[in-house]
Design an enzyme around this catalytic site. Structure first.
Site, short mmCIF file in Angstrom:
data_model
loop_
_atom_site.label_atom_id
_atom_site.label_comp_id
_atom_site.label_asym_id
_atom_site.label_seq_id
_atom_site.Cartn_x
_atom_site.Cartn_y
_atom_site.Cartn_z
N GLN A 83 0.96 -1.35 0.09
CA GLN A 83 0.13 -0.09 0.04
C GLN A 83 0.69 1.38 0.08
O GLN A 83 1.81 1.47 0.83
CB GLN A 83 -0.83 -0.13 1.11
CG GLN A 83 -1.74 1.17 1.64
CD GLN A 83 -2.48 1.20 2.74
OE1 GLN A 83 -1.94 1.43 3.84
NE2 GLN A 83 -3.71 1.00 2.82
N GLY A 84 0.65 2.15 -0.94
CA GLY A 84 1.41 3.40 -1.11
C GLY A 84 0.47 4.57 -0.42
O GLY A 84 -0.03 5.32 -1.62
N SER A 89 1.00 6.70 3.02
CA SER A 89 1.68 7.71 3.64
C SER A 89 2.84 8.32 2.77
O SER A 89 3.61 7.69 2.04
CB SER A 89 2.21 7.06 4.95
OG SER A 89 1.19 6.83 5.73
N GLU A 149 -10.28 -0.93 7.89
CA GLU A 149 -8.98 -1.12 8.61
C GLU A 149 -9.05 -1.10 9.95
O GLU A 149 -8.37 -1.79 10.79
CB GLU A 149 -7.92 -0.33 7.97
CG GLU A 149 -6.49 -0.77 7.98
CD GLU A 149 -5.44 -0.18 7.27
OE1 GLU A 149 -5.74 1.06 6.99
OE2 GLU A 149 -4.43 -0.67 7.03
N SER A 205 -3.40 7.99 13.48
CA SER A 205 -2.94 8.06 14.91
C SER A 205 -4.21 8.04 15.80
O SER A 205 -5.18 8.41 15.37
CB SER A 205 -1.91 9.01 15.43
OG SER A 205 -2.53 10.40 15.34
N ASN A 206 -4.02 7.77 17.09
CA ASN A 206 -5.13 7.77 18.14
C ASN A 206 -5.49 9.42 18.27
O ASN A 206 -6.51 9.68 18.53
CB ASN A 206 -4.64 7.46 19.50
CG ASN A 206 -5.11 5.89 19.61
OD1 ASN A 206 -5.38 5.40 18.55
ND2 ASN A 206 -4.87 5.40 20.58
#
Lengths: 388, 379, 388, 379
Positions: free
Chosen positions: C129-130, C132, C247, C371-372
């Site tokens: 997967q590209g 980020s 996800e 992120s959280n």
């Protein structure tokens, strides 16, 4: 103020001698039934002790001798405070001594000092603080109560809120907007007002525990003579800010959470919790947190002792103190099980234990004097210098 | 020394440590798990020349005869650059039991070797995980005419991989014995487990190891007490290392927050991260204030109970703060923080090994409770 | 894909029968040495099982039967997943099955499906997967890798980072900027690229535990035919966003923390910690948190089962799952005392216990897939609808 | 009922509860500590007419014969407006032990009185704080020809201030007895402690109280089991109340965050407050998910061990979440939140009393550990 008191140079005494004298005085003279109270004292409760202190010349430890204070140097002042805490002396409606006095001594003029300071010492004037407003709580600088100079008088309109003990007070010091054209922090002035001035009305606000702790103070064309302006016009913010720093040192003292901790011991003993490792772990964590708070507090006390200025980092003391205090209050309720839901004092094994009061007294500290959120903003901006 | 002299001398010491630290490259630590070179003896000699190995050693034995507060300055400064050399293990933990030794000839030899850097000793006291009890020893020393024969296993020995010998605690009919076992003594074998930070924890097996009388360092209650004291002192200096680690890790992280841009702004401008950074800062400052108080107490050489309570205060606070700060440093770096290339990962790993060594937060809070809380509560 | 597999209508089976069949298959056929691995499997480790699944027609449970999947309805799909977790089956480099397949089935065209899907099933194509980029981590929409259409080809320049298992992959799907004039989320397209295309280079990035988990993928005038555009130009963001929701369901499963929890039991038993009420309290809190996470997870699983769409509130599942996982990993290290500092597996009472791996595997989950902090922003904005 | 019918019927029930709740004014709760009118018998009769007091009572006795999941809807909806009436205490806790009673005549009389609202019973089972052990009873029932003479003290009796009688558990040579003691029975005196929310916790003193055979509700193991079951069911419904309280408290707070302006912006735009609100929301949703699972388990009438474990899961999570959310609701309101006028203060107080009733978080986690963790671990 007493003439004899002024003649003693406490700073010339050894630390040990001064401590001994303070300890004996506080132990012998302070009313036992008012020791280690989990709340502030009312003016009525305070008055006898106020006058006892005043007669001895010990009411205002950090005012200069010339103004009727003890003129203590920082080292002696710390001893005075330590012994106050040790003896469990309650918090009186002391805005006059702690806030008004130092402000007038530093920023006021001779006339103001002559007019107001003696009446604070004699107990004739009881002061309250007019800072917060209904729409300027944490955001103090956005206050909107305004004062317009008409002839020799400032005419004040607006209202102040969260004014502790205002219904007991004879005088109020207020931050007012005197220039609306400039930026928020500027254009604010510091005024002294007699509570009996026509146009002042009060609304009592009960706190969550049902106590009459605060008032809202309304100003409707209230006139105060321009001689009651402290410092220069539009420079009130500087005066107020400096005072808040010392308030944070006071609120960061481990004293009040330690008083709450006193309730935990008999509870644990009566319920047999010291045999419960799970409870002991949580108890120990809090006890060590309190000791560590003591180490941090001591760092700032040492600074005061050495005559250093307190910077914005003092905010961390308040954040950690209040956080620890609240966790402690919550453990008290949890450990008390069903007792932790009772509104009043309980009696266990012949001892009176107050589980609920610490819960209530531990909460406002994270809101007043700048909420913990505001303290973190201050630390982020001025200490860590993180970007806006 | 006067107070002013003391401050000045400590300032100079801190400066010389900082100078030295500037020359240290983290590359070495990054490769430690492969190189296993956690003690560079050339560097160790330089540290000896600077006097750092002898800070706590009496002047009569070639040391500087200074205080724990001085040693803390050295340990904190070197921990900021993650120097892997076993400074606290040798120059505090081992140094203390040697200094307390009753065998003057052995004491002289070992201290002089330690101070000069020529001889690296390691104290092998521990047998089980999770205990701070230095007195309860299973290893046995059986007396014979010329000395003792020793059997037992010692675990979690830090600095063991490069040590020239071990000071071993063993029980005997005559009480505890502290025995000097040089490296490669017959019957003494050492194995290693890798620690999270790439250093090695030694497990020393002793099978019928012969220790001559000359190598008996101390005996009985004096021996037991000296190990307990050494552990407390070393815990305090390990706490100083932890403050160095948390301090540098937070510095790196604050720099990152000020420079890393996301959503068009430096991430340090997001209030949630600001407040978290503030909470880390508060823990750092608390650690510093507590450590400072604790070192003052320890340097007044109080009774054992006061000493242990003080050491536990420092180790508990500094351990928990360092773990929190270094872990959050990773988190606040985002994905970068999770790569081997990022320095904060090295700090979290060192924090983990120092946290567990000489008792973690739980162990020290439990010990503190035993003497400071439960004794009083039983009344 | 196997012809026999396509003839079975699993949805017509009773839940019990299907579960029984799945359980037997997973128990008998999956390699024991790869069960309950505390990390993802490499392609090399995965391949035999991949082919076993593929041969049986069980590799792609949620693809339609027509595309070589099992065509399971949501209720059966959940059973499939539950049994996968029960059997401790490891996570393979499964981007082709979980991400590319569903994307092509929903947004792709017949040619793309015919070209790519069979090669995923056969294991000939392994996808990565590209998404980020070095300067667009949490802020995915600010990505700068660009693709310009030149004749029949998109020419890609830029780089992608945190690409898991890229060094094993034969193909990559990338989000690229195809229109710089419009707002961030627009102007992004979804392209498929063969990893052997000239101009692609890889840099391996070791993770904190020393494992070769990620790559940075560089694109230097990499040409991919315009037939490899999925969906319409500039509509890639919509495709990517939908995939991320699922996800989050996967990462919010209690499975991985439960695997870590398996390490805590033998440790506690060997060190006698079950006699320690302080430890038991912390253990119980975590165990109950995990059970409660299970209840929350089940709520979303039920939604999928009922064919309901998953909204932005799924973010809370990931936040709580990752928080619980990290607290668990931290308790493992703390309870392990000195063992908690060892880098490798330990052996206690004859059992191998892995204390350190959960610490490392619990951390990236709070960073990747948003992120959280980002999850909390999403919840604040889209669920609580708090103002900006 | 089919699944669809069930959903529809529950939707209707929820709507009727919400309609009723809209008519409730919080003023009454605010004045509770003075008025002490925690059960308005007129309102109680209305609740009876709506069938709510008999949700769990079998249809043969005039009840609705429904499930705990239905009762939870009523309890949650009324808790949102802090209705002080002892719904859970009477219609779950007491109702359960009555329904399980072996004395058919007494059971009929009490259930019919409960359902009609004419008779308010209270279960007096507890003697010490901090325990969930329903079997270990100190109160003594001494048999005589006509029945029992009872001595003992029962604490923390909720709903006692307006109760028409008490179901008392007492130990006897023939095992536990559950005895019906009408109000004003000679020798039975009741005292009160005020709870944080202004309601009253009763302490029932029994001194040589004569209970005739007609008033023996249940005996032996059946009695013990029925109290244990009642406690679990009531804990689950108290958890439903807690979800109502946390839900409304968070709603009020989110509204405040959206409207209150400081520093020129709605305070809900500050990220630190946003993230905190999100964490509260997550706890609320977790509570709902857990409660939902737990009610499903309980309504399948599982064995006692499964039942207790399920009830403890709900009570532990919902208690901790409600305390956190209501306390933070005060904090996020700032100074306003600390005034008596602000509604969130009422919610924190009710949360505190429900948290402590029938076992707080610690008590339930401990019980859960005993059966779900330590039994297995001992193997």
């Amino acid at each position: 103020m007493s003439a004899t008191a002024q003649q003693i140079d406490y700073n010339a005494m050894s630390d040990e001698d001064f401590r001994k004298q303070a300890r004996e005085f506080f132990e012998n003279e302070y009313p036992d039934e008012l020791r280690f109270m989990p709340r502030r004292l009312s003016w009525e409760e305070s008055k006898p002790w106020w006058l006892t202190l005043s007669k001895k010349g010990w009411l205002a430890p950090n005012w200069p001798v010339a103004n009727g204070g003890m003129g203590l140097d920082p080292a002696k002042l710390i001893i005075y405070w330590e012994e106050t805490e040790r003896a469990g002396i309650g918090r009186m409606p002391d805005q006059g001594v702690t806030m008004v006095g130092p402000t007038l001594i530093r920023f006021g003029n001779d006339e103001q000092r002559a007019k107001y300071l003696p009446k604070i010492l004699s107990g004739d004037n009881v002061w309250c603080q007019g800072y917060s407003e209904p729409n300027a709580g944490s955001d103090l600088a956005s206050l909107r109560t305004e004062a317009v100079l008409e002839g020799d008088h400032y005419v004040i309109n607006g209202s102040k809120i969260w004014t502790s003990m205002a219904h007991n007070a004879t005088n109020i010091y207020v931050l007012v907007r005197t220039d609306k054209a400039v930026k928020q922090q500027r254009g604010i002035s510091f005024l002294l007002v007699d509570m009996k001035t026509p146009g002042i009305t009060l609304r009592t606000i009960k706190n969550i525990a049902g106590g009459e702790e605060f008032c809202q103070v309304f100003f409707d064309n209230v006139r105060t003579h321009k001689d009651n302006l402290v410092g220069k016009p539009n420079e009130g913010w500087t005066i107020a800010k400096g005072l808040l720093t010392y308030e944070r040192l006071n609120i960061g003292s481990p004293r009040r959470p330690l008083q709450a901790f006193e309730q935990l011991d008999p509870l644990a003993r009566e319920l047999g919790l010291f045999n419960d490792q799970g409870f002991v772990d949580r108890y120990t964590q809090l006890k060590m947190d309190l000791n560590d708070l003591g180490s941090l507090y001591q760092r700032y006390v040492d600074k005061v002792r050495n005559g250093e200025a307190l910077g914005p980092d003092i905010s961390m003391l308040k954040v950690f103190a209040m956080d620890t205090y609240q966790r402690l209050a919550e453990l008290l309720l949890e450990a008390g099980a069903e007792y932790g839901a009772l509104a009043d004092e309980i009696t266990l094994g012949g001892k009176k234990i107050d589980l609920m009061t610490p819960f209530y007294t531990s909460r406002p500290g994270t809101i007043y004097g700048g909420s913990n959120e505001i303290q973190r903003n201050i630390l982020s901006k001025y200490v860590l210098q993180l970007p806006n | 020394m006067s107070h002013a002299d003391l401050s000045e001398h400590r300032m100079m010491l801190a400066n010389s440590v900082a100078d030295f630290a500037r020359g240290v490259d983290l590359k070495r630590v990054r490769r430690l798990s492969e190189s296993k070179a956690e003690c560079d003896r050339k560097l160790w000699s330089q540290m000896a020349e600077l006097g750092w190995l002898g800070v706590l050693v009496p002047e009569d034995y070639g040391g500087m005869g200074l205080k724990l507060a001085d040693m803390a300055i050295v340990a904190q400064g070197l921990a900021r650059v993650l120097l892997p050399e076993p400074l606290t293990a040798a120059a505090v933990l081992a140094a203390r039991v040697i200094s307390d030794g009753s065998n003057e000839a052995l004491k002289s030899k070992l201290l002089e070797g330690l101070v000069s850097g020529d001889m690296l000793p390691a104290l092998a006291w521990q047998e089980a995980a999770g205990t701070l009890d230095t007195g309860n020893v299973s290893a046995q020393a059986t007396p014979f005419e010329g000395g003792f024969r020793v059997n037992g296993t010692k675990k979690f020995v830090i600095g063991a991989s490069h040590a020239d010998g071990y000071i071993v605690s063993a029980d005997s009919a005559r009480g505890m014995q502290l025995l000097w076992v040089p490296k490669n003594t017959a019957g003494a074998t050492i194995g290693f487990d890798m620690l999270a930070d790439g250093r090695q924890a030694g497990t020393l097996n002793l099978k019928d190891v012969t220790v001559s009388k000359d190598n008996v360092l101390n005996s009985g209650a004096a021996a037991t007490n000296s190990v307990a004291c050494a552990l407390d002192h070393a815990a305090a200096i390990a706490s100083a290392e932890l403050t160095g680690i948390m301090g540098r890790s937070l510095e790196i992280t604050l720099d990152y927050l000020k420079t890393r841009v996301q959503f068009g702004k430096a991430i340090g401008s997001f209030q949630a991260l600001q407040h978290r950074a503030v909470d880390l800062y508060i823990q750092q400052e608390l650690s510093g204030a507590v450590l400072n108080d604790v070192l003052t107490v320890l340097d007044e050489e109080p009774d054992a109970k006061t000493r242990s309570a003080a050491a536990s205060r420092a180790k508990a606070r500094c351990t928990d703060a360092a773990l929190l700060i270094t872990r959050q440093s990773i988190q606040m770096h985002g994905a970068i923080g999770f790569t081997e290339d990022c320095d904060v990962g090295l700090y979290v790993k060192r924090a983990m090994t120092l946290a567990a060594w000489l008792g973690n937060g739980t162990a020290h809070r439990r010990r503190y409770a035993k003497t400071e809380i439960l004794e009083g509560a039983a009344v």
